[in-house]
Design an enzyme around this catalytic site. Structure first.
Site, PDB file in Angstrom:
ATOM      1  N   SER A  82      -9.557   1.260   3.050  1.00 14.19           N
ATOM      2  CA  SER A  82      -8.796   2.131   2.177  1.00 14.19           C
ATOM      3  C   SER A  82      -7.740   1.374   1.381  1.00 14.19           C
ATOM      4  O   SER A  82      -7.152   1.921   0.456  1.00 14.19           O
ATOM      5  CB  SER A  82      -8.099   3.202   3.022  1.00 14.19           C
ATOM      6  OG  SER A  82      -7.120   2.609   3.892  1.00 14.19           O
ATOM      7  N   LYS A  99       0.843  -1.190   0.000  1.00 15.43           N
ATOM      8  CA  LYS A  99       0.000   0.000   0.000  1.00 15.43           C
ATOM      9  C   LYS A  99       0.883   1.246   0.000  1.00 15.43           C
ATOM     10  O   LYS A  99       1.896   1.301   0.708  1.00 15.43           O
ATOM     11  CB  LYS A  99      -0.886  -0.033   1.245  1.00 15.43           C
ATOM     12  CG  LYS A  99      -1.966   1.026   1.350  1.00 15.43           C
ATOM     13  CD  LYS A  99      -2.829   0.723   2.576  1.00 15.43           C
ATOM     14  CE  LYS A  99      -3.951   1.726   2.759  1.00 15.43           C
ATOM     15  NZ  LYS A  99      -4.821   1.366   3.901  1.00 15.43           N
ATOM     16  N   SER A 102      -9.925  -1.474   7.058  1.00  9.17           N
ATOM     17  CA  SER A 102      -9.388  -1.307   5.715  1.00  9.17           C
ATOM     18  C   SER A 102      -8.432  -2.385   5.227  1.00  9.17           C
ATOM     19  O   SER A 102      -7.940  -2.301   4.110  1.00  9.17           O
ATOM     20  CB  SER A 102      -8.717   0.071   5.590  1.00  9.17           C
ATOM     21  OG  SER A 102      -9.693   1.068   5.697  1.00  9.17           O
TER      22      SER A 102
END
Length: 465
Positions: A155, A82, A179
């Site tokens: 997210s 990420k 997330s």
């Protein structure tokens, strides 16, 4: 082995093939980069592809293998992270425009540990702005590979999409209110939100530091376990990291004999789509068939803490962004702006009450988990939500509270959870559920996940691309 067969191999299986020299790190890395180039113009899962760096690392991994040097359990396996994990020499924007030119001089500890385990870093994966609810208006949102009309999860959306679509073999995400678990459920993956502090957050952009958890996302529990074993452990650069130097995690598991597994039908079924309720009933059947003793429990009341999650996170994100907000407020998207303003407007006494309520919930969950080994919980009450259903998420406190009612309590309490696929909707979208365990019981979660997937094949379903 044909390149056309590579992309959906499990990471552990690929590592064994590489170790046996049946496939080379350069070959598999090249194949993944070609697949990213072919598919990601539509899926938008990558914020930054590290093509040249990945090929250099792959050639190094191949040379070491030929010299008889094994780098670790992920030797030669291409992964991605990420884009809020720092990566030395490569941009790390955290889903924002204000940080799009930031190039860190060091790796995040978790990234360094992946490299030390032999992993090849393919690139940085897209996320919502600052890891909150929605993507920045100027950034293309990752597309769910199962169906473009459905949510890819927030997210860690890029981590979910890339792993599900076979654009990496596993990924790192973060989880502040769900997330890791939301995109894992939305994309048919396995994700682990470890105990708070189990994985170092050094070199990871913060959303709400006391709520933020770093962890793996993969196509199987065995792979997620492999990654967690590589990245977990004490880090002197993160003063909040747990003191244990290394996790002892299972490599295999075939049953749940002797485990007491709790379920609260009243909490789980309240406002939850029927398709999820039915999927959880099937989970209970599998758990029982594996020797788990399932019993009904009463989960503590969580509505107050769920309602206060945005206040808690808002105060922390306002501190995390103090150097850039309000100075650069015009460059912020509406959702993150709203969250920061909630934090800036919260009084000290109000925030203290939020912390007291959170501590009380943590204690009550601890008492419950002292009586059981695992807890079965949905990931979310909505079955495969569409973009239209979630369009007002960031602006509607009630909708947000419903979405995070099964996830945020365990960010507030710090308890570990593993998300596993457990079915499909009538339209073919994945459904996930959570096992939750006591603080520090990641090994138990990994055992449960591996055993569950030895008895089911939901994790072997892939989107048609």
């Amino acid at each position: 082995m044909s390149r056309s067969d590579l992309h959906y191999l499990e990471a552990g299986e690929l590592a064994r093939l590489i170790a046996a020299r049946e496939i080379s790190p350069v070959e598999v890395t090249s194949a993944m980069l070609e697949r990213i180039e072919r598919l990601d113009t539509t899926l938008h899962s990558y914020a930054h592809v590290m093509r040249e760096e990945a090929l250099v690392a792959a050639r190094k991994a191949e040379r070491k293998l030929l010299a008889g040097e094994h780098l670790g359990p992920l030797h030669g396996v291409p992964v991605a992270v990420k884009d809020l994990y720092w990566s030395a020499g490569s941009p790390t924007a955290a889903g924002t425009t204000i940080h799009r030119s930031f190039v860190p001089s060091e790796d995040a500890t978790a990234v360094k540990r992946l490299r030390d385990a032999g992993a090849i870093l393919l690139g940085k994966l897209q996320l919502t702005e600052g890891a909150f609810a929605t993507h920045h208006p100027e950034i293309a949102e990752p597309v769910n590979p199962w169906h473009a009309g459905h949510w890819a999860g927030a997210s860690s959306s890029g981590s979910g999409v890339a792993t599900a679509a076979g654009l990496c073999y596993a990924a790192l995400g973060t989880d502040t209110g769900g997330s890791i678990r939301f995109p894992s459920a939305a994309n048919g993956l396995t994700g682990i939100k470890p105990t708070w502090g189990r994985v170092s957050r050094h070199g990871v952009f913060a959303l709400g530091p006391s709520l933020d958890h770093a962890g793996p996302m993969a196509r199987s529990a065995a792979d997620a376990t492999l990654l967690l074993g590589a990245i977990a452990g004490h880090d002197p650069l993160d003063p909040t990291s747990l003191p244990e130097p290394k996790l002892a995690l299972p490599e295999s598991a075939h049953d749940l004999q002797g485990l007491k597994v709790g379920i609260d039908p009243q909490w789980n079924n309240n406002g939850t789509d029927e398709v999820i309720v039915r999927a959880l009933a099937q989970v209970v059947e599998v758990v029982t068939s594996l020797g788990g003793r399932v019993e009904e429990v009463r989960f503590p009341e969580v509505r107050t803490v769920v309602d206060e999650w945005q206040i808690n996170c808002g105060v922390e994100v306002a501190v995390a962004h103090a150097e850039t907000y309000p100075r650069l407020s015009a460059d912020y998207g509406p959702a993150l702006t709203r969250l920061i303003e909630i934090g800036r407007e919260t009084s000290g006494t109000q925030y203290q009450q939020v912390l007291l309520n959170r501590a009380a919930l943590r204690g009550k969950i601890n008492h419950l988990m002292a009586r059981i080994d695992l807890l079965i919980v949905p990931v979310q009450p909505f079955a495969a939500p569409t973009h239209e259903q979630l369009g007002a998420l960031a602006q509607d406190p009630e909708l947000n509270a419903r979405l995070i009612q099964f996830s945020a309590p365990f960010n507030s309490s710090g308890h570990p959870a593993i998300t596993l696929p457990c079915g499909l909707t009538a339209s073919g979208m994945p459904i996930g559920f959570q096992f939750v365990a006591a603080h520090g019981a990641e090994a138990l979660l990994c055992r449960a996940g591996i055993a569950f997937q030895n008895a089911t094949d939901w994790h072997r379903r892939h989107p048609a691309l």
